[in-house]
Design a protein around this motif. Structure first.
Motif, short mmCIF file in Angstrom:
data_model
loop_
_atom_site.label_atom_id
_atom_site.label_comp_id
_atom_site.label_asym_id
_atom_site.label_seq_id
_atom_site.Cartn_x
_atom_site.Cartn_y
_atom_site.Cartn_z
N ALA A 1 0.82 -1.21 0.00
CA ALA A 1 0.00 0.00 0.00
C ALA A 1 0.86 1.26 0.00
N THR A 2 1.94 1.24 0.78
CA THR A 2 2.77 2.45 0.86
C THR A 2 3.44 2.77 -0.47
N THR A 3 3.95 1.76 -1.14
CA THR A 3 4.59 1.98 -2.44
C THR A 3 3.58 2.51 -3.45
N ALA A 4 2.40 1.91 -3.46
CA ALA A 4 1.35 2.36 -4.39
C ALA A 4 0.91 3.78 -4.08
N TRP A 5 0.74 4.08 -2.80
CA TRP A 5 0.27 5.41 -2.39
C TRP A 5 1.27 6.49 -2.80
N ARG A 6 2.57 6.24 -2.56
CA ARG A 6 3.58 7.22 -2.94
C ARG A 6 3.59 7.43 -4.45
N ALA A 7 3.44 6.37 -5.20
CA ALA A 7 3.44 6.49 -6.66
C ALA A 7 2.25 7.30 -7.15
N GLN B 1 15.16 2.32 -11.80
CA GLN B 1 14.97 3.68 -12.28
C GLN B 1 14.99 3.71 -13.81
N PRO B 2 13.86 4.06 -14.45
CA PRO B 2 13.85 4.17 -15.91
C PRO B 2 14.72 5.34 -16.36
N PRO B 3 15.11 5.38 -17.64
CA PRO B 3 15.95 6.48 -18.14
C PRO B 3 15.21 7.81 -18.14
N VAL B 4 15.64 8.70 -17.26
CA VAL B 4 14.98 10.01 -17.13
C VAL B 4 15.10 10.80 -18.43
N ALA B 5 16.27 10.74 -19.06
CA ALA B 5 16.50 11.51 -20.29
C ALA B 5 15.53 11.09 -21.39
N HIS B 6 15.27 9.78 -21.48
CA HIS B 6 14.33 9.30 -22.49
C HIS B 6 12.93 9.85 -22.21
N GLY B 7 12.55 9.85 -20.94
CA GLY B 7 11.26 10.42 -20.58
C GLY B 7 11.18 11.90 -20.94
N GLN B 8 12.24 12.63 -20.67
CA GLN B 8 12.25 14.07 -20.98
C GLN B 8 12.10 14.31 -22.47
N SER B 9 12.71 13.44 -23.28
CA SER B 9 12.62 13.61 -24.74
C SER B 9 11.20 13.40 -25.24
N LEU B 10 10.40 12.65 -24.45
CA LEU B 10 9.00 12.39 -24.83
C LEU B 10 8.03 13.30 -24.10
N GLY B 11 8.55 14.17 -23.25
CA GLY B 11 7.68 15.04 -22.47
C GLY B 11 6.99 14.31 -21.34
N ILE B 12 7.64 13.25 -20.81
CA ILE B 12 7.06 12.42 -19.75
C ILE B 12 7.89 12.57 -18.48
N ARG B 13 7.22 12.78 -17.36
CA ARG B 13 7.91 12.86 -16.07
C ARG B 13 8.22 11.45 -15.57
N VAL B 14 9.47 11.19 -15.29
CA VAL B 14 9.87 9.92 -14.70
C VAL B 14 10.10 10.17 -13.21
N LEU B 15 9.21 9.63 -12.40
CA LEU B 15 9.23 9.91 -10.97
C LEU B 15 9.89 8.77 -10.21
N PRO B 16 10.71 9.09 -9.21
CA PRO B 16 11.34 8.03 -8.44
C PRO B 16 10.37 7.38 -7.47
N SER B 17 10.59 6.12 -7.17
CA SER B 17 9.85 5.46 -6.10
C SER B 17 10.39 5.99 -4.78
N SER B 18 9.51 6.26 -3.81
CA SER B 18 9.95 6.88 -2.56
C SER B 18 9.29 6.21 -1.36
N LEU B 19 9.90 6.41 -0.19
CA LEU B 19 9.39 5.81 1.04
C LEU B 19 8.26 6.64 1.62
N ALA B 20 7.34 5.95 2.27
CA ALA B 20 6.18 6.60 2.86
C ALA B 20 6.55 7.33 4.15
N THR B 21 5.87 8.43 4.41
CA THR B 21 6.02 9.16 5.66
C THR B 21 4.96 8.67 6.65
#
Length: 314
Positions: A129-135, A237-257
């Motif tokens: 749940a925490t991983t899904a919620w952060r995403a 971690q997907p390639p951020v640069a590839h996402g930027q070239s497509l206008g897509i935000r590549v967001l990191p997975s993060s820990l829940a607070t």
């Protein structure tokens, strides 16, 4: 308390499930800002066996106790730590191993167990749940968004579907044929049998993709996300640069607070979100639990029952 012992699962080297052993080890002592938890149930996450096999670029000190997710009761409180009392039922995350009768966790990674859940069910929350919620929240998913959840029946996917629906999104979900009705019951609007139908033929102009599969699934997902959309992958971690070239935000997975944990508990106790326990194993069955997780394609989360373990051999 330092001279007391406990039963724990440990491994002394990277390898297959056969490196897992049950051992008597010293019971940890909580320091300032920490809680000692008497673990009732521990979640078995895919990350657990990947770390055991040396597949994650993480430093591991041997011998190592696997597991990060737990549900249990507070046994002791570190000096100066406030907000909790001995005996309270909690769940959360520990970086020091949870496949053990006792685990230490920082207070900010702990929350009160949902009253509507068993310990086994609550053990599915951290890392699921925490991983899904952060995403979902980091992507800013909102009403009317089109969302694609890969592996919608899995331990992360099933929560992501429910969170996205609670926010008013239109949800596409991929799963095996045997789980299509299940993910529809969670709220998926269009369920896709990933073996029978390429998801690109169904999901288009998507605002957000949550990838829990990786590999070819991730590579094919770029084409369905519209410019300005977002992608989170929990497989690396997907390639951020590839996402930027497509206008897509590549967001990191993060820990829940701690606030994330409390928000999740509220949704559960209001009956908006539910969990699914795929199978419960005893501590002496930890090898079978890891092997089942390695096989994948299950529905919900695998749980290791720590409490009342009496068999000291695997």
């Amino acid at each position: 308390m330092a001279d007391q012992t406990m039963l724990a699962v440990r491994y002394h080297q990277f390898g297959g499930s056969d490196v897992l052993t049950l051992e008597e080890v010293p019971r940890p002592t909580p320091q300032a800002g920490e809680l000692l938890i008497k673990v009732v149930s521990a979640g078995v996450l895919p990350a657990d066996w990947k770390i055991r096999m040396g597949l994650f670029p993480l430093p591991v000190s041997f011998p190592s106790i696997p597991g990060t997710s737990f549900a249990g009761m507070i046994e002791a409180i570190g000096e100066g730590t406030t907000g909790y009392q001995v005996g309270q039922e909690v769940f959360g995350r520990s970086a020091r191993g949870t496949y053990a009768e006792y685990a230490v966790a920082p207070v900010e990674a702990v929350a009160m167990k949902p009253v509507s859940m068993s310990f086994d069910e609550a053990a599915t929350l951290s890392g699921g749940a925490t991983t899904a919620w952060r995403a979902i929240t980091s992507a800013g998913v909102k009403s009317g968004d089109r969302v694609l959840i890969h592996g919608a029946a899995g331990g992360v996917g099933l929560f992501a579907v429910q969170f996205a629906k609670a926010l008013g999104a239109y949800v596409f979900g991929t799963a095996g044929r045997e789980n299509l009705d299940f993910i529809r019951s969670l709220g998926v609007d269009e369920a896709i049998d990933y073996k029978a139908t390429p998801f690109e033929q169904v999901a288009q102009d998507v605002d957000f993709v949550l990838d829990t599969i990786g590999g070819d699934t991730l590579n094919r997902s770029w084409s369905v996300i519209k410019r300005g959309g977002s992608l989170v992958s929990i497989t690396g971690q997907p390639p951020v640069a590839h996402g930027q070239s497509l206008g897509i935000r590549v967001l990191p997975s993060s820990l829940a607070t701690s606030q994330d944990l409390n928000d999740i508990v509220k949704l559960i106790d209001e009956g908006i979100v539910k969990t699914v326990v795929q199978h419960v194993y005893g501590m002496n069955e930890v090898r079978q639990a890891h092997e089942r997780s390695e096989n994948g394609h299950g529905r919900g989360r695998i749980v290791l029952r720590i409490a009342d373990s009496q068999d000291r051999s695997i």
